[in-house]
Design a protein around this motif. Structure first.
Motif, PDB file in Angstrom:
ATOM      1  N   VAL A 195       0.809  -1.190   0.088  1.00  0.00           N
ATOM      2  CA  VAL A 195       0.030   0.082  -0.033  1.00  0.00           C
ATOM      3  C   VAL A 195       0.855   1.178   0.053  1.00  0.00           C
ATOM      4  CG1 VAL A 195      -1.655   1.411   1.204  1.00  0.00           C
ATOM      5  CG2 VAL A 195      -1.938  -1.187   1.353  1.00  0.00           C
ATOM      6  N   GLY A 196       0.712   1.893  -1.161  1.00  0.00           N
ATOM      7  CA  GLY A 196       1.355   3.238  -1.131  1.00  0.00           C
ATOM      8  C   GLY A 196       0.569   4.447  -0.910  1.00  0.00           C
ATOM      9  N   GLU A 197       0.907   5.667  -1.216  1.00  0.00           N
ATOM     10  CA  GLU A 197       0.129   6.898  -0.837  1.00  0.00           C
ATOM     11  C   GLU A 197      -0.903   7.039  -2.090  1.00  0.00           C
ATOM     12  OE1 GLU A 197       2.416  10.311   0.677  1.00  0.00           O
ATOM     13  OE2 GLU A 197       1.198  11.647  -0.355  1.00  0.00           O
ATOM     14  N   ALA A 198      -0.621   7.629  -2.957  1.00  0.00           N
ATOM     15  CA  ALA A 198      -1.586   7.936  -4.018  1.00  0.00           C
ATOM     16  C   ALA A 198      -0.826   7.839  -5.152  1.00  0.00           C
ATOM     17  CB  ALA A 198      -2.176   9.373  -3.782  1.00  0.00           C
ATOM     18  N   PRO A 199      -1.700   7.780  -6.632  1.00  0.00           N
ATOM     19  CA  PRO A 199      -0.793   8.100  -7.780  1.00  0.00           C
ATOM     20  C   PRO A 199      -0.034   9.513  -8.047  1.00  0.00           C
ATOM     21  CG  PRO A 199      -3.422   7.398  -7.924  1.00  0.00           C
ATOM     22  CD  PRO A 199      -3.135   7.861  -6.593  1.00  0.00           C
ATOM     23  N   GLY A 200       1.155   8.870  -8.802  1.00  0.00           N
ATOM     24  CA  GLY A 200       1.696  10.254  -9.082  1.00  0.00           C
ATOM     25  C   GLY A 200       1.564  10.443 -10.725  1.00  0.00           C
ATOM     26  N   GLU A 201       2.335  11.227 -11.440  1.00  0.00           N
ATOM     27  CA  GLU A 201       2.076  11.628 -12.661  1.00  0.00           C
ATOM     28  C   GLU A 201       2.047  10.520 -13.513  1.00  0.00           C
ATOM     29  OE1 GLU A 201       4.554  14.325 -14.576  1.00  0.00           O
ATOM     30  OE2 GLU A 201       3.227  14.456 -16.182  1.00  0.00           O
ATOM     31  N   GLN A 202       2.795   9.734 -13.513  1.00  0.00           N
ATOM     32  CA  GLN A 202       3.113   8.376 -14.475  1.00  0.00           C
ATOM     33  C   GLN A 202       1.930   7.628 -14.131  1.00  0.00           C
ATOM     34  OE1 GLN A 202       4.637   7.918 -17.148  1.00  0.00           O
ATOM     35  NE2 GLN A 202       5.540  10.062 -16.838  1.00  0.00           N
ATOM     36  N   GLU A 203       1.347   7.144 -12.799  1.00  0.00           N
ATOM     37  CA  GLU A 203       0.433   6.463 -12.498  1.00  0.00           C
ATOM     38  C   GLU A 203      -0.779   6.940 -12.950  1.00  0.00           C
ATOM     39  OE1 GLU A 203       2.821   7.368 -10.352  1.00  0.00           O
ATOM     40  OE2 GLU A 203       4.084   5.584 -10.396  1.00  0.00           O
ATOM     41  N   ASP A 204      -0.943   8.088 -13.000  1.00  0.00           N
ATOM     42  CA  ASP A 204      -2.335   8.953 -13.444  1.00  0.00           C
ATOM     43  C   ASP A 204      -2.341   8.774 -14.913  1.00  0.00           C
ATOM     44  OD1 ASP A 204      -4.416  10.990 -12.997  1.00  0.00           O
ATOM     45  OD2 ASP A 204      -3.304  12.406 -14.305  1.00  0.00           O
ATOM     46  N   GLN A 208      -2.098   2.725 -13.758  1.00  0.00           N
ATOM     47  CA  GLN A 208      -1.561   1.637 -12.816  1.00  0.00           C
ATOM     48  C   GLN A 208      -0.856   2.231 -11.738  1.00  0.00           C
ATOM     49  OE1 GLN A 208      -2.405  -1.320 -13.412  1.00  0.00           O
ATOM     50  NE2 GLN A 208      -3.250  -1.439 -15.892  1.00  0.00           N
ATOM     51  N   PRO A 209      -0.545   1.427 -10.553  1.00  0.00           N
ATOM     52  CA  PRO A 209       0.224   1.796  -9.573  1.00  0.00           C
ATOM     53  C   PRO A 209       1.671   1.603  -9.714  1.00  0.00           C
ATOM     54  CG  PRO A 209      -0.740  -0.222  -9.084  1.00  0.00           C
ATOM     55  CD  PRO A 209      -1.078   0.156 -10.259  1.00  0.00           C
ATOM     56  N   PHE A 210       2.860   2.574  -9.193  1.00  0.00           N
ATOM     57  CA  PHE A 210       3.984   2.415  -9.128  1.00  0.00           C
ATOM     58  C   PHE A 210       4.619   2.133 -10.528  1.00  0.00           C
ATOM     59  CE2 PHE A 210       3.193   2.428  -4.451  1.00  0.00           C
ATOM     60  CZ  PHE A 210       4.240   3.028  -4.247  1.00  0.00           C
ATOM     61  N   VAL A 211       4.486   3.009 -11.361  1.00  0.00           N
ATOM     62  CA  VAL A 211       4.813   2.533 -12.668  1.00  0.00           C
ATOM     63  C   VAL A 211       6.236   3.696 -12.935  1.00  0.00           C
ATOM     64  CG1 VAL A 211       2.982   1.637 -13.673  1.00  0.00           C
ATOM     65  CG2 VAL A 211       3.204   4.024 -13.817  1.00  0.00           C
ATOM     66  N   THR A 236      -1.188  -1.446  -4.601  1.00  0.00           N
ATOM     67  CA  THR A 236      -2.377  -0.251  -4.600  1.00  0.00           C
ATOM     68  C   THR A 236      -1.890   0.871  -3.692  1.00  0.00           C
ATOM     69  OG1 THR A 236      -4.711   0.228  -4.293  1.00  0.00           O
ATOM     70  CG2 THR A 236      -4.072  -0.993  -2.605  1.00  0.00           C
ATOM     71  N   ASN A 237      -2.786   1.821  -3.522  1.00  0.00           N
ATOM     72  CA  ASN A 237      -2.647   3.031  -2.820  1.00  0.00           C
ATOM     73  C   ASN A 237      -3.956   3.481  -1.642  1.00  0.00           C
ATOM     74  OD1 ASN A 237      -0.186   4.138  -3.989  1.00  0.00           O
ATOM     75  ND2 ASN A 237      -1.319   4.099  -5.723  1.00  0.00           N
ATOM     76  N   VAL A 238      -3.306   4.293  -0.778  1.00  0.00           N
ATOM     77  CA  VAL A 238      -4.678   4.787   0.105  1.00  0.00           C
ATOM     78  C   VAL A 238      -5.777   5.577  -0.687  1.00  0.00           C
ATOM     79  CG1 VAL A 238      -5.286   6.199   2.166  1.00  0.00           C
ATOM     80  CG2 VAL A 238      -3.305   4.497   2.181  1.00  0.00           C
ATOM     81  N   TYR A 315       9.945   2.608   4.328  1.00  0.00           N
ATOM     82  CA  TYR A 315      10.040   4.017   3.761  1.00  0.00           C
ATOM     83  C   TYR A 315       9.508   3.839   2.285  1.00  0.00           C
ATOM     84  CZ  TYR A 315      13.210   5.023   7.536  1.00  0.00           C
ATOM     85  OH  TYR A 315      13.997   5.437   8.783  1.00  0.00           O
ATOM     86  N   HIS A 316       8.744   5.007   2.002  1.00  0.00           N
ATOM     87  CA  HIS A 316       8.366   5.103   0.538  1.00  0.00           C
ATOM     88  C   HIS A 316       9.678   4.852  -0.322  1.00  0.00           C
ATOM     89  CE1 HIS A 316       6.168   6.676  -2.835  1.00  0.00           C
ATOM     90  NE2 HIS A 316       5.113   6.418  -2.283  1.00  0.00           N
ATOM     91  N   PRO A 317       9.348   4.329  -1.441  1.00  0.00           N
ATOM     92  CA  PRO A 317      10.557   4.287  -2.518  1.00  0.00           C
ATOM     93  C   PRO A 317      10.861   5.572  -2.901  1.00  0.00           C
ATOM     94  CG  PRO A 317       8.912   2.860  -3.359  1.00  0.00           C
ATOM     95  CD  PRO A 317       8.235   3.427  -1.850  1.00  0.00           C
TER      96      PRO A 317
END
Ligand code: URA
Length: 341
Positions: A195-204, A208-211, A236-238, A315-317
């Motif tokens: 479980v991560g935090e939220a999608p970033g730009e690439q994920e948005d 897909q998560p953590f891409v 996934t993310n929160v 820790y978060h990557p």
């Protein structure tokens, strides 16, 4: 006129009151009035003008009405004068405007006959300006049903239905800026839930998560303990939609989105959960403790179904990319998660 001649003549076309006014403007009214049609008048309801009493019935002069005495005024629907009209001259509203709710009928109702036109108020019959403009269409919007709270909507959803709900979700403002909602990706059934935090730009962009770069590092970390996102892990993310500029999610966004994660946990039933970063750890464990104090030990998440799922915090990557020296601690966390707990 010879009644035989009159009977032999083809019936003239019918006109409605508005057309009659136009004929009058064009000076052709008299031509028409010499051959009044014999069809009966069609009765339509009369609506009074807003803010004014209904105009008194005006009996058209016999020269206009073709000789027959006027019946009570029943054919006109009177609406307020348009704003630009200098006086309170009532205009004849088209049926659609008078009704104000229904869409205009595809086929207009049969126009009233010449006799029915005797109901036209004198103020209209005597007007000298151009024909009135058609009234603007009034659109009536149906009230939307109240939205169903997310927690209620996901209660009985399976994973497929849940994914569809996330994609269509508009429970908080983040839906407005998203390209894709990111439901999650990975093995089903799964051994680990990451479980991560939220999608970033690439994920948005990709849905897909953590891409992005963080995702590459996460894949490498998982591979180091023999896990892969295709085979063993669901990621996934929160928060399922990207916050603008990757800002921290707001409490109301967390509250709106958390039921999706809780339902994912209930359905996936992971053997353990690896939580990445302070935000995800604090949200999932319901604490405001620092990440330093949360990592390095095993927590347990109690589910509504009565399960106790071991939770390991790391820790978060993205943080590890900024602070590579912390990778050694992250490695300890992974080994802890991979141990038989
Ligand atoms: N960071 C996260 O927390 N989640 C992602 O999916 C990507 C980056």
């Amino acid at each position: 006129m010879n009644p035989v001649d009159a009977a032999a003549r083809p019936a003239p076309p019918r006109i409605n009151p508005l057309q009659r006014i136009w004929l009058r403007e064009l000076g052709m009214e008299r031509l028409w009035l010499r051959t009044p049609p014999a069809a009966p008048a069609i009765k339509t309801p009369v609506a009074p003008a807003v803010g004014a009493s209904a105009p008194a019935p005006v009996a058209a002069p016999s020269a206009l009405s073709g000789g027959a005495p006027a019946a009570a005024p029943q054919s006109a629907v009177v609406a307020p004068a348009p704003a630009e009209s200098p006086s309170a001259v009532p205009t004849i509203a088209p049926p659609a405007q008078a009704a104000q709710v229904s869409a205009p009928a595809a086929t207009p109702a049969e126009p009233p006959s010449g006799r029915a036109s005797s109901a036209i108020p004198a103020s209209i019959l005597n007007r000298t300006g151009p024909p009135p403009r058609p009234a603007p269409k009034v659109e009536v919007q149906e009230e939307a049903p109240p939205p169903i709270p997310v927690a209620e909507a996901v209660k009985d959803a399976n994973l497929e239905q849940l994914a569809a709900q996330v994609v269509a979700c508009s429970a908080c403002g983040l839906c407005q800026g998203r390209r894709h909602a990111v439901v999650g990706q990975g093995a089903q059934p799964t051994r680990w839930l990451v479980v991560g935090e939220a999608p970033g730009e690439q994920e948005d962009r990709q849905g897909q998560p953590f891409v992005g770069r963080s995702g590459q590092l996460l894949d490498a970390m998982l591979a180091a303990v023999g896990m892969s996102r295709e085979r063993d892990v669901f990621i996934t993310n929160v928060i399922k939609c990207r916050p603008p500029g990757n800002r921290n999610p707001k409490p109301e966004e967390i509250a709106a989105c958390s039921p999706y994660l809780m339902r994912q946990i209930a359905l996936l039933k992971p053997e353990r959960i690896l939580v990445l970063g302070r935000f995800a750890a604090q949200t999932l464990l319901g604490t405001d403790a620092t990440i330093g104090s949360l990592r390095g030990r095993v927590h347990h998440l109690k589910t509504d179904e009565g399960a106790q799922i071991p939770v390991v915090v790391s820790y978060h990557p993205a943080y590890l990319l900024r602070s590579p020296s912390e990778k050694a601690r992250a490695w300890q966390d992974l080994k802890l998660a991979a141990r038989e707990l």
